[in-house]
Design a protein around this motif. Structure first.
Motif, short mmCIF file in Angstrom:
data_model
loop_
_atom_site.label_atom_id
_atom_site.label_comp_id
_atom_site.label_asym_id
_atom_site.label_seq_id
_atom_site.Cartn_x
_atom_site.Cartn_y
_atom_site.Cartn_z
N VAL A 29 0.82 -1.21 0.00
CA VAL A 29 0.00 0.00 0.00
C VAL A 29 0.86 1.26 0.00
CG1 VAL A 29 -0.36 -0.32 2.48
CG2 VAL A 29 -1.76 1.31 1.25
N THR A 34 -4.69 7.13 1.62
CA THR A 34 -5.26 6.57 2.84
C THR A 34 -6.33 5.54 2.53
OG1 THR A 34 -6.15 7.22 5.02
CG2 THR A 34 -7.12 8.30 3.09
N ALA A 35 -6.84 4.90 3.60
CA ALA A 35 -8.01 4.03 3.50
C ALA A 35 -9.18 4.84 4.06
CB ALA A 35 -7.80 2.75 4.30
N CYS A 41 -14.28 2.96 0.12
CA CYS A 41 -13.20 2.09 0.63
C CYS A 41 -13.70 0.66 0.73
CB CYS A 41 -12.78 2.64 1.98
SG CYS A 41 -11.43 1.76 2.76
N ASN A 52 -6.05 -1.29 -4.37
CA ASN A 52 -7.02 -2.14 -3.70
C ASN A 52 -6.27 -3.37 -3.23
OD1 ASN A 52 -9.29 -3.91 -3.07
ND2 ASN A 52 -10.55 -2.52 -4.28
N THR A 53 -6.77 -3.97 -2.15
CA THR A 53 -6.11 -5.15 -1.57
C THR A 53 -6.69 -6.45 -2.09
OG1 THR A 53 -7.68 -5.26 0.26
CG2 THR A 53 -5.68 -3.94 0.59
N GLU A 95 -14.11 -6.71 4.74
CA GLU A 95 -13.26 -6.10 3.72
C GLU A 95 -13.19 -7.03 2.50
OE1 GLU A 95 -10.07 -3.53 5.02
OE2 GLU A 95 -10.24 -4.33 7.06
N THR A 151 -10.63 -3.71 -0.26
CA THR A 151 -10.45 -2.40 0.37
C THR A 151 -9.75 -1.48 -0.61
OG1 THR A 151 -10.39 -3.38 2.55
CG2 THR A 151 -9.41 -1.18 2.32
N GLN A 152 -10.46 -0.42 -0.98
CA GLN A 152 -9.91 0.53 -1.93
C GLN A 152 -9.18 1.65 -1.18
OE1 GLN A 152 -11.97 1.97 -5.68
NE2 GLN A 152 -12.23 3.75 -4.38
N PHE A 153 -7.98 1.94 -1.63
CA PHE A 153 -7.25 3.09 -1.10
C PHE A 153 -7.58 4.30 -1.98
CE2 PHE A 153 -4.54 -0.65 -0.16
CZ PHE A 153 -4.75 -0.66 1.22
#
Lengths: 342, 342
Positions: A28, A77-78, A93, A133-134, A221, A224-226
């Motif tokens: 990230v 950020t998240a 997010c 994104n994770t 989650e 999770t979009q940053f």
């Protein structure tokens, strides 16, 4: 063919970017570095964005205030960290039982997501861009085994964003602790459990050394979009070319970040298991109780928060369509592959 | 803060891009238009790439030769169209029971995919960039119902790329027909079945009007990556800034294209069903026979084609890791969501 070169004037610009994450997370934190590098490369070093880890310019959870006030130019950020200001941040997010990574990108880039979130962010002087994104996260590390939803009663758990609000309905005592402090809290027993991201990032934090039980999936989650936040006055001051370069660099970093997570998680999961991690699926009664609790939370928010209500209506319709379609070709294909010897 | 403007010289450049697709497909053709627009916007209109549909400059399947010879500067295509030149092209696109969209992006951007494919493409004077993906495709349109693998014996089917080679082992007579000619062939009964892409694109071609039975998933296109090909001399002639802008514009178009497919497929599928399409899953014996046949084809290729053998070894290791990991958090999450009332 090439014509003669033409003299052109573009401003030299220096911006500072505050990340909510520590430098050690190449995933990230790496996304914000990739973004800054893309902008610098595309402008021949004329537009330089220096990237600063959490705490260097402002604290991890202080980036919205800093961008809003213009004390920093931009942040990475998240957004769900700021659901205490307004739950609507989380829709940029992740929310419990929310969008997968591709669905989220579709909503932002091709659906109404970007338009609706930009309207919302205007009140914070922020112009937002998806930036990483994770994918679906892991459900975290537990000092004791989880056998049913009852084991969550009274559990002190580090959980980011607004999954904690749903977990609280199941008796969890949620704690929002920045990345750099999770290991110690779990080691000392100040908390009983901690979720962070997924195998690669969790391994970097060393969480498996202080809790052996690793559960999936993080229904809070699904992806999770940053977000990249730019102060709106700074944004308006840019030339059309620089605006385009920022826009494209953020999309490029978006795909780079997801690829990095996907690329690095498999080997990290193997290593975690080799080092004694016990991998398990969450009990079904926990998933079902959480799903029901999430519907209650959303019904409450629809009553209380007009920003939320408007954007969630669009988000949830879109999600429903995405899930129905994803279950046809993509879902069947993935399940078939998973059952084969590859 | 902003410093005084500095005079800079960047070349004015005009390139021609040949697409392998018709203009009517806003998804994949749209990806090449998005790419060209990003480059123009980022350079203030100094670097202009004109986009031409299949047949305007060169035929759909003539773009590799044209880029190799330098008669066009660049192209946008589905590399598996060229598996007749060398099967290795397909590894930059899709192979039966191959990568999903995210896995493919991870292999290209974070694994060895880009490096290996660049080495391969050098012999064609091509520098390649991933530029769009469809996600898992649909298995196509069949004039008659498919009840088992036996129904494929003697079936004349339009199928792109190298899925046809695996289907041929099951008795199919594969035909490679460009998009613009599929409808007529299926209507006339020159072919018994045709696969194209997915709901949105298939609807544009009107295939449901000439065959009612729509099957999933296309195990031969678990995800299909489109590629941007640039003539290597043209590429080498670009400034570092322009190279960076091309690189980022291709990544931006990559994410834009997948988002567009994901965004538009759900409503298209609803419409197809409303207009009488019969949606079904492929029979399990067909999937299993095809999986087995695909292993035979890959074993044969490993004996015959050194380019293939080298890159496939890396691809298949990577795929195996991706599938194992995807089945943990992401797969469980998606399956849980699909079972809920959303």
């Amino acid at each position: 063919g090439a014509a003669p070169a033409v003299a052109q004037a573009q401003q030299q610009i220096r911006w500072r970017l505050a990340s909510s994450f520590p430098k050690s997370l190449e995933t990230v934190y790496g996304a914000s570095e990739a973004f800054a590098k893309y902008v610098s490369d595309a402008t021949g070093g004329k537009f330089v964005i220096s990237v600063h880890p959490a705490g260097e310019l402002v604290p991890a959870f202080g980036v919205v205030d800093a961008v809003q006030q213009g004390t920093i130019d931009c942040a990475h950020t998240a957004p769900y960290y700021f659901f205490g200001k307004d739950e609507t941040f989380a829709l940029d997010c992740t929310i419990p039982f929310g969008m997968t990574s591709r669905a989220m990108s579709a909503w932002m880039y091709e659906g109404n997501g970007m338009k609706l979130m930009r309207e919302f962010y205007a009140q914070f002087n922020i112009v937002n861009f998806p930036c990483g994104n994770t994918g679906t996260q892991m459900g975290g590390w537990y000092r004791k085994e989880i056998k049913s939803v009852k084991d969550f009663e009274g559990l002190k758990m580090r959980i980011g964003g607004f999954g904690g609000r749903v977990l609280a309905k199941l008796g969890v005592v949620p704690q929002n602790i920045p990345a750099g402090e999770i290991y110690q809290a779990l080691e000392k027993g100040t908390i009983d459990a901690a979720e962070w991201i997924g195998p690669y990032d969790d391994l970097r934090l060393g969480l498996h050394k202080v809790a052996k039980n690793y559960y999936f999936p993080a229904w809070w989650e699904g992806s999770t979009q940053f977000s990249l936040y730019i102060n709106d006055k700074q944004w308006k001051g840019l030339s059309a070319e620089y605006k385009s370069i920022i826009e494209q660099a953020s999309r490029a970093a978006h795909v780079t970040c997801q690829a990095r997570y996907d690329g690095r998680n498999p080997a990290a999961l193997k290593q975690l298991i080799a080092e004694g991690t016990k991998l398990s699926r969450f009990p079904k009664d926990f998933m079902d109780s959480a799903f029901k609790a999430s519907r209650e939370v959303y019904a409450e928010l629809n009553e209380k928060n007009a920003n939320w209500k408007k954007i969630y209506a669009d988000y949830s319709r879109y999600l429903s369509d995405q899930v129905r379609w994803e279950a046809v070709a993509e879902g069947n294909y993935s399940q078939y592959l998973a059952a084969q010897k590859l």
